[in-house]
Write an enzyme that holds these catalytic residues in place. Structure first.
Site, PDB file in Angstrom:
ATOM      1  N   ASP A 238     -54.592  95.365  89.305  1.00 50.48           N
ATOM      2  CA  ASP A 238     -54.433  94.016  88.762  1.00 50.48           C
ATOM      3  C   ASP A 238     -55.590  93.119  89.197  1.00 50.48           C
ATOM      4  OD1 ASP A 238     -52.121  94.755  87.566  1.00 50.48           O
ATOM      5  OD2 ASP A 238     -50.787  93.568  88.833  1.00 50.48           O
TER       6      ASP A 238
ATOM      7  N   ASP B 172     -51.436  96.709  78.806  1.00 50.53           N
ATOM      8  CA  ASP B 172     -50.514  97.376  79.724  1.00 50.53           C
ATOM      9  C   ASP B 172     -49.120  96.748  79.706  1.00 50.53           C
ATOM     10  OD1 ASP B 172     -50.082  99.400  81.699  1.00 50.53           O
ATOM     11  OD2 ASP B 172     -50.188  97.898  83.273  1.00 50.53           O
TER      12      ASP B 172
ATOM     13  N   TYR C 233     -45.638  80.986  90.667  1.00 50.08           N
ATOM     14  CA  TYR C 233     -44.350  80.338  90.880  1.00 50.08           C
ATOM     15  C   TYR C 233     -43.235  81.250  90.369  1.00 50.08           C
ATOM     16  CZ  TYR C 233     -41.064  76.458  91.342  1.00 50.08           C
ATOM     17  OH  TYR C 233     -40.020  75.658  91.732  1.00 50.08           O
TER      18      TYR C 233
END
Length: 440
Positions: free
Chosen positions: A192, A335, A274
């Site tokens: 990532d 993905d 968040y």
């Protein structure tokens, strides 16, 4: 000239015309066929000559022809789009100013800031269209002291759960790459990218797809926060060459693949996300890849795949998935094997696989668009507002507000503009076939 010769020439001309029109009909007909998984086809002409990695050819030649016809049609159409798609629409300016005003980090009241953010969420709207409190939330999650840290087992890669003062939990995705790194290989290769999570939040707000987590850059010290980590996490936090490191516990976590505090600054940068409140349900994506280059999914083989999906999904969710396909194509996230919903509406979670290679455009990410050939009218109108460079101008202004700016290289901004033209051309080709019925 003899009568026989004249007759032969006439027959040859007629045959040529039949072949010409047949090819054109075939090209448009295959707009709803699937594009290849990794072959970028004619899109290479618009990308940098330094582009890395060609796709392996399909074993079935008919599949190759269908896939390439879709790609060629989209790319060729992008080269002949009307000026409205290339000129800058002045109506984007007030939207840009509003977004910058809302996203600018600002003072907040710790006793109420998180309660306010938790009250915003409904269906798939995570944050409001216009509310300057967003800047307070951004500032709070990137500056509030950490009370505890634990490993998150959600997903396949290292993520840390930070408890902030105010009893608010946020997700921390650490940095694995430098900004200039280019991820070669398949569309889902690599780990990532934390900057992708932040830029995706900004881009979603620009496109009014306000169902990504609020995200911002933050730097933390693993060494200084070691004692705040729970026992499970501390077992995966070795000191290597004087640097405090961590590898965590997850599907792909390995002791030989670690993130560490920077040797000079003693800090580890990453993205803070968040936590979205409410019950989130996870589903397998209809356009999931096989993750096997030799095995194609049903959507890559079936020209009428969208008709099958329409029988299984609520139409509103399908429209959400088409919005998501456009969003994912712009950032090049191939993905999204699963998707999450809240109150039966889509959320755009896990956007870390974006912005891996600015020189490659995986056109098959747009499969939901060109197979179904419809799109929300509001999404289309929003896309049209950010033509001619307005998209990257606005995005860059929002990125500048982040602690970790610059978030993208120039090549990625160039790629976004190129891909936006491909989105325009895909919808325009659908319009040529179905007219205004494509807008829902």
């Amino acid at each position: 000239m003899t009568k026989s010769s004249f007759y032969n020439i006439l027959c040859l001309l007629c045959l040529s015309l039949v072949v010409y029109y047949s090819l054109n009909v075939y090209l448009i007909h295959n707009l709803q066929s699937t594009a290849p998984k990794d072959d970028i086809g004619a899109a290479d002409r618009s990308a940098s000559s330094n582009q890395a990695g060609r796709a392996k050819p399909f074993q079935n030649s008919s599949d190759v022809n269908k896939a390439l016809s879709v790609q060629n049609a989209i790319v060729r159409k992008s080269e002949t789009l009307k000026p409205v798609f290339r000129n800058r629409n002045p109506k984007y300016v007030p939207i840009k100013h509003d977004l910058v005003s809302c996203f600018l980090p600002k003072a907040y009241n710790i006793s109420s800031v998180f309660r306010t953010a938790n009250s915003w969420s409904r269906a798939n709207e995570v944050f409001p269209l216009k509310d300057k409190t967003v800047g307070g939330i951004i500032n709070a999650i990137r500056t509030e002291p950490i009370r505890s840290i634990k490993n998150s087992r959600r997903g396949t890669q290292l993520k840390l759960v930070l408890e902030l003062v105010g009893s608010q939990y946020v997700l921390f995705k650490p940095s694995w790459y430098q900004r200039e790194d280019v991820i070669n290989g398949t569309v889902y290769s690599g780990k990532d990218r934390h900057n992708s999570e932040i830029v995706s939040f900004h881009l979603a707000a620009i496109l009014n797809l306000r169902y990504t987590p609020i995200a911002t850059g933050r730097k933390i010290s693993l060494r200084d926060n070691y004692l705040l980590a729970d026992e499970e996490l501390r077992k995966t936090m070795p000191v290597i060459n004087g640097q405090q490191c961590a590898y965590g516990s997850c599907h792909y976590c390995k002791p030989d693949e670690v993130v560490c505090d920077d040797l000079k600054t003693g800090m580890l940068e990453g993205a803070v996300l968040y936590t979205i409140p409410g019950k989130i349900v996870k589903y397998r994506s209809p356009w999931q890849r096989t993750y096997n280059v030799d095995l194609k999914a049903e959507w890559e083989k079936n020209d009428n795949y969208c008709s099958l999906v329409r029988k299984k999904l609520q139409f509103e969710v399908l429209l959400d998935l088409i919005d998501a396909a456009i969003f994912d194509f712009l950032i090049q996230n191939g993905d999204r094997h699963h998707y999450e919903t809240r109150e039966e509406r889509l959320l755009l979670l896990d956007n870390g696989k974006g912005f891996g290679n600015p020189f490659v455009d995986h056109l098959d990410i747009l499969a939901p668009v060109y197979q179904c050939c419809f799109i929300r009218r509001t999404t289309w109108e929003r896309l049209l507002l950010f033509s001619g460079g307005a998209l990257t101008e606005t995005l860059e202004e929002l990125n500048k507000l982040d602690l970790l700016n610059p978030l993208l290289t120039k090549d990625h901004y160039i790629a976004l503009e190129r891909r936006l033209l491909y989105v325009y051309s895909t919808v325009e080709l659908c319009k040529e076939k179905y007219g205004n019925k494509v807008f829902k």
